[in-house]
Motif scaffolding. Structure first.
Motif, PDB file in Angstrom:
ATOM      1  N   ASP A 138       0.836  -1.181   0.000  1.00  0.00           N
ATOM      2  CA  ASP A 138       0.000   0.000   0.000  1.00  0.00           C
ATOM      3  C   ASP A 138       0.881   1.245   0.000  1.00  0.00           C
ATOM      4  OD1 ASP A 138      -1.708   2.120   0.642  1.00  0.00           O
ATOM      5  OD2 ASP A 138      -3.034   0.801   1.786  1.00  0.00           O
ATOM      6  N   ALA A 139       0.648   2.122  -0.973  1.00  0.00           N
ATOM      7  CA  ALA A 139       1.495   3.311  -1.101  1.00  0.00           C
ATOM      8  C   ALA A 139       1.323   4.267   0.063  1.00  0.00           C
ATOM      9  CB  ALA A 139       1.182   4.027  -2.412  1.00  0.00           C
ATOM     10  N   ASN A 140       0.201   4.152   0.794  1.00  0.00           N
ATOM     11  CA  ASN A 140      -0.044   5.048   1.922  1.00  0.00           C
ATOM     12  C   ASN A 140       0.596   4.560   3.214  1.00  0.00           C
ATOM     13  OD1 ASN A 140      -1.665   6.845   0.413  1.00  0.00           O
ATOM     14  ND2 ASN A 140      -3.406   5.438   0.616  1.00  0.00           N
ATOM     15  N   ARG A 141       1.220   3.402   3.178  1.00  0.00           N
ATOM     16  CA  ARG A 141       1.833   2.833   4.372  1.00  0.00           C
ATOM     17  C   ARG A 141       3.346   3.059   4.351  1.00  0.00           C
ATOM     18  NH1 ARG A 141       0.523  -3.247   4.970  1.00  0.00           N
ATOM     19  NH2 ARG A 141       0.714  -2.789   7.205  1.00  0.00           N
ATOM     20  N   PRO A 142       3.973   3.067   5.547  1.00  0.00           N
ATOM     21  CA  PRO A 142       5.437   3.098   5.550  1.00  0.00           C
ATOM     22  C   PRO A 142       5.984   1.855   4.860  1.00  0.00           C
ATOM     23  CG  PRO A 142       4.537   3.477   7.756  1.00  0.00           C
ATOM     24  CD  PRO A 142       3.404   3.036   6.903  1.00  0.00           C
ATOM     25  N   THR A 143       7.017   2.011   4.099  1.00  0.00           N
ATOM     26  CA  THR A 143       7.608   0.858   3.413  1.00  0.00           C
ATOM     27  C   THR A 143       7.991  -0.235   4.394  1.00  0.00           C
ATOM     28  OG1 THR A 143       8.470   2.323   1.696  1.00  0.00           O
ATOM     29  CG2 THR A 143       9.463   0.142   1.859  1.00  0.00           C
ATOM     30  N   HIS A 156      -5.339   2.839  20.264  1.00  0.00           N
ATOM     31  CA  HIS A 156      -6.281   2.968  19.142  1.00  0.00           C
ATOM     32  C   HIS A 156      -5.770   3.913  18.060  1.00  0.00           C
ATOM     33  CE1 HIS A 156      -7.320   5.743  22.465  1.00  0.00           C
ATOM     34  NE2 HIS A 156      -7.343   6.639  21.483  1.00  0.00           N
ATOM     35  N   GLU A 157      -4.715   4.682  18.355  1.00  0.00           N
ATOM     36  CA  GLU A 157      -4.135   5.605  17.381  1.00  0.00           C
ATOM     37  C   GLU A 157      -2.940   5.010  16.639  1.00  0.00           C
ATOM     38  OE1 GLU A 157      -3.242   8.991  19.779  1.00  0.00           O
ATOM     39  OE2 GLU A 157      -5.336   9.653  19.915  1.00  0.00           O
ATOM     40  N   ILE A 158      -2.544   3.785  16.980  1.00  0.00           N
ATOM     41  CA  ILE A 158      -1.416   3.155  16.307  1.00  0.00           C
ATOM     42  C   ILE A 158      -1.861   2.693  14.922  1.00  0.00           C
ATOM     43  CG2 ILE A 158       0.256   1.273  16.355  1.00  0.00           C
ATOM     44  CD1 ILE A 158       0.123   1.346  19.396  1.00  0.00           C
ATOM     45  N   ALA A 159      -1.298   3.287  13.896  1.00  0.00           N
ATOM     46  CA  ALA A 159      -1.733   3.009  12.530  1.00  0.00           C
ATOM     47  C   ALA A 159      -1.294   1.641  12.028  1.00  0.00           C
ATOM     48  CB  ALA A 159      -1.213   4.096  11.586  1.00  0.00           C
ATOM     49  N   GLU A 160      -0.201   1.117  12.584  1.00  0.00           N
ATOM     50  CA  GLU A 160       0.342  -0.182  12.159  1.00  0.00           C
ATOM     51  C   GLU A 160       0.557  -1.066  13.391  1.00  0.00           C
ATOM     52  OE1 GLU A 160       0.699  -1.162   9.160  1.00  0.00           O
ATOM     53  OE2 GLU A 160       0.571   0.695   7.988  1.00  0.00           O
ATOM     54  N   PRO A 161      -0.528  -1.567  13.986  1.00  0.00           N
ATOM     55  CA  PRO A 161      -0.371  -2.282  15.254  1.00  0.00           C
ATOM     56  C   PRO A 161       0.484  -3.535  15.182  1.00  0.00           C
ATOM     57  CG  PRO A 161      -2.600  -2.540  14.384  1.00  0.00           C
ATOM     58  CD  PRO A 161      -1.945  -1.468  13.573  1.00  0.00           C
TER      59      PRO A 161
END
Length: 227
Positions: free
Chosen positions: A12-17, A140-145
């Motif tokens: 996903d291009a919106n995620r950190p590599t 709940h704010e962790i985007a990549e749990p």
């Protein structure tokens, strides 16, 4: 409510590599809207920090990480509790928050505190260093749990614990249902030890220990709550 497994997605291009090898969170991720959920004075009136530190066995001489430290409510109270022979590492993912907290630490002369800038998928903690890792009103704010918990795993000492304080409500409402929390931690090699209702802290307290080696990122199966 039932727990279901979901398929992982990568690239996903919106995620950190660095997170692409891990499954995405299959539930909403709450936006970071504030560095506080209540004033320090209001929290002290209900003895919040002291209560949480007592329940989790935080003692003088321990090394503790305060993840999502914000303005430092827990940071300074942890520093007082662990004393001069202990250490507190305060971490956040917002540079301006870390800068402001660093100024507070200097101004109030907390010599046993250091600050650290992390990322959405990696707390950037040193390995085998922490007796307790606290995450208060921020899970709940962790985007990549899954990536975040996987990268956190080595930082715990053998008998270390991760402590999560959150509200029992959907993640989009700035909380985490305890069953979903337990599932996400279990997917990365942690075991839920205890859940305690703590209304004075805004919800509940959950204690986790690592009980297994970290799985390969591609073998992690995401969790989701479905009606």
């Amino acid at each position: 409510m039932v727990l279901l497994a979901s398929c992982s997605a990568s690239g996903d291009a919106n995620r950190p590599t660095s997170a692409n090898a891990f499954p995405k969170a299959d539930r909403p991720v709450a936006p970071i809207v504030s560095t506080r959920w209540s004033t320090e004075e209001a929290r002290d009136r209900v003895n919040e920090a002291e209560d949480i530190m007592d329940l989790t066995g935080i003692r003088p001489g321990m090394t503790v990480a305060d993840i999502g430290a914000g303005e430092g409510y827990y940071t300074v109270r942890l520093a007082k509790r662990v004393g001069p022979n202990g250490r507190v590492l305060a971490q956040d993912i917002l540079a301006e928050v870390i800068d402001a907290l660093g100024r507070r630490v200097t101004r109030e002369d907390w010599n046993n505190v250091s600050v650290k800038l992390g990322t959405s998928d990696d707390p950037k903690l040193p390995a085998n260093s922490f007796d307790r890792v606290l995450m208060v009103h921020m899970y709940h704010e962790i985007a990549e749990p899954y990536a975040f918990l996987w990268n956190l795993h080595p930082a715990l000492k053998k008998d270390g614990e991760v402590i999560v304080v959150d509200a029992n409500r959907p993640t989009q409402q700035h909380g985490t249902p305890p069953r979903l929390l337990a599932c996400e931690f279990a997917a990365v090699g942690y075991r839920l030890e205890q859940v305690i209702a703590r209304p004075s802290a805004g919800g509940y307290l959950a204690r986790f220990r690592k009980i297994a080696a970290r799985p390969k990122p591609e073998n992690i199966v995401a969790c989701a709550l479905r009606e």
